[in-house]
Design an enzyme around this catalytic site. Structure first.
Site, short mmCIF file in Angstrom:
data_model
loop_
_atom_site.label_atom_id
_atom_site.label_comp_id
_atom_site.label_asym_id
_atom_site.label_seq_id
_atom_site.Cartn_x
_atom_site.Cartn_y
_atom_site.Cartn_z
N VAL A 231 40.56 34.45 42.16
CA VAL A 231 40.03 34.95 43.28
C VAL A 231 38.63 35.61 43.12
O VAL A 231 39.05 36.92 42.33
CB VAL A 231 40.92 35.62 44.33
CG1 VAL A 231 40.25 35.93 45.72
CG2 VAL A 231 42.24 34.74 44.54
N ASP B 170 51.38 40.22 46.67
CA ASP B 170 50.85 38.95 46.06
C ASP B 170 51.54 37.67 46.52
O ASP B 170 52.94 38.06 46.53
CB ASP B 170 51.01 39.08 44.43
CG ASP B 170 50.21 37.92 43.65
OD1 ASP B 170 49.11 38.08 43.34
OD2 ASP B 170 50.48 36.82 43.88
N ASN C 269 41.65 40.96 36.45
CA ASN C 269 41.08 39.98 35.86
C ASN C 269 39.75 39.77 36.16
O ASN C 269 39.29 40.05 37.51
CB ASN C 269 41.94 38.81 35.91
CG ASN C 269 43.30 38.76 35.46
OD1 ASN C 269 43.31 38.91 34.27
ND2 ASN C 269 44.05 38.16 36.38
N HIS D 11 40.06 42.60 42.55
CA HIS D 11 41.35 43.04 43.10
C HIS D 11 42.18 43.45 41.81
O HIS D 11 41.85 43.19 40.69
CB HIS D 11 42.14 42.01 43.59
CG HIS D 11 42.01 40.72 42.62
ND1 HIS D 11 40.96 39.88 42.69
CD2 HIS D 11 43.07 40.08 41.80
CE1 HIS D 11 41.38 38.89 42.05
NE2 HIS D 11 42.66 38.91 41.37
P1 5GP Z 1 43.51 36.75 39.83
O1 5GP Z 1 43.94 35.53 38.80
O2 5GP Z 1 42.51 36.26 40.39
O3 5GP Z 1 43.53 38.01 38.99
O4 5GP Z 1 44.70 36.79 40.94
C1 5GP Z 1 44.77 36.19 42.00
C2 5GP Z 1 46.20 36.44 42.61
O5 5GP Z 1 46.08 36.28 43.98
C3 5GP Z 1 47.15 35.65 42.04
O6 5GP Z 1 48.30 36.37 41.62
C4 5GP Z 1 47.67 34.93 43.13
O7 5GP Z 1 49.06 34.59 43.39
C5 5GP Z 1 47.26 35.83 44.67
N1 5GP Z 1 46.80 34.89 45.57
C6 5GP Z 1 46.16 33.89 45.64
N2 5GP Z 1 45.98 33.44 46.98
C7 5GP Z 1 46.59 34.49 47.72
C8 5GP Z 1 46.90 34.56 49.22
O8 5GP Z 1 46.43 33.77 50.04
N3 5GP Z 1 47.80 35.75 49.65
C9 5GP Z 1 48.06 36.64 48.43
N4 5GP Z 1 48.69 37.66 49.18
N5 5GP Z 1 48.07 36.32 47.27
C10 5GP Z 1 47.29 35.26 46.87
#
Ligand code: 5GP
Length: 119
Positions: free
Chosen positions: A100, A33, A91, A104
Site C-alpha cells: 500500500v 491489519d 516497508n 504505514h
Molecule cells: P505493506 O506490505 O504495504 O507494508 O502492508 C500493507 C498491509 O495492509 C498488509 O499487512 C495488509 O494486510 C494490510 N491491508 C491491506 N488492505 C487493507 C485494508 O483494506 N484494511 C486493513 N485494515 N488492512 C489492509
C-alpha cells in the site's frame, strides 16, 4: 514513487472504506491489519499524502512528523505491549514488498516474535 490518492489507506482516511480503528488524533490514524501476522497487528498511518518514510521525513511539516511518532508510541502503550515487547516495521518499495503506497508503520506483538527477517 508518486502518491496515488486512490490507494486503500487514502480511502480509509477519507472514510470511504471502513477500518477497525484503535486510535485517531489530528496527525494519525491506527487500525487493525485486515490480515494479521501476529496476535496484535496494528497499522499506524499519518494524516497526509506520503508514500514512504523517506518521503514523509523530507516533506511533512515538523508537527505532523512529531505527532505521527507520538501516535505510534501511544498506540503501543494503549495496546499494553510495552512490558512484553513489540516490533515496529515500515516497508518501502518493491524490495520490501510494500503493498500500500501510503506510509504505514506496522506494530506487531502479543506473542514471542520470530527472527527480524524471515528471508
Ligand atoms: P505493506 O506490505 O504495504 O507494508 O502492508 C500493507 C498491509 O495492509 C498488509 O499487512 C495488509 O494486510 C494490510 N491491508 C491491506 N488492505 C487493507 C485494508 O483494506 N484494511 C486493513 N485494515 N488492512 C489492509
Amino acid at each position: 514513487m508518486t502518491y496515488d490518492s486512490e490507494n486503500i489507506f487514502a480511502k480509509i482516511l477519507r472514510g470511504e472504506i471502513p477500518c477497525d480503528k484503535v486510535y485517531e488524533d489530528a496527525h494519525a490514524l491506527a487500525f487493525h491489519d485486515i490480515n494479521p501476522q501476529a496476535p496484535v497487528h496494528i497499522l499506524v498511518i499519518p494524516k497526509g499524502a506520503y508514500v514512504s518514510m523517506a518521503d514523509f521525513t523530507a516533506s511533512a511539516p515538523a508537527d505532523l512528523i512529531a505527532g505521527f511518532f507520538r501516535a505510534v508510541g501511544q498506540v503501543a502503550r494503549e495496546a499494553e505491549l510495552e512490558d512484553a515487547g513489540y516490533r515496529i516495521l515500515a516497508n518501502a518499495g518493491a524490495d520490501a514488498h510494500q503493498e500500500v503506497p501510503h506510509l504505514h508503520i506496522h506494530i506487531f506483538g502479543g506473542k514471542r516474535l520470530g527472527p527480524m527477517l524471515t528471508r
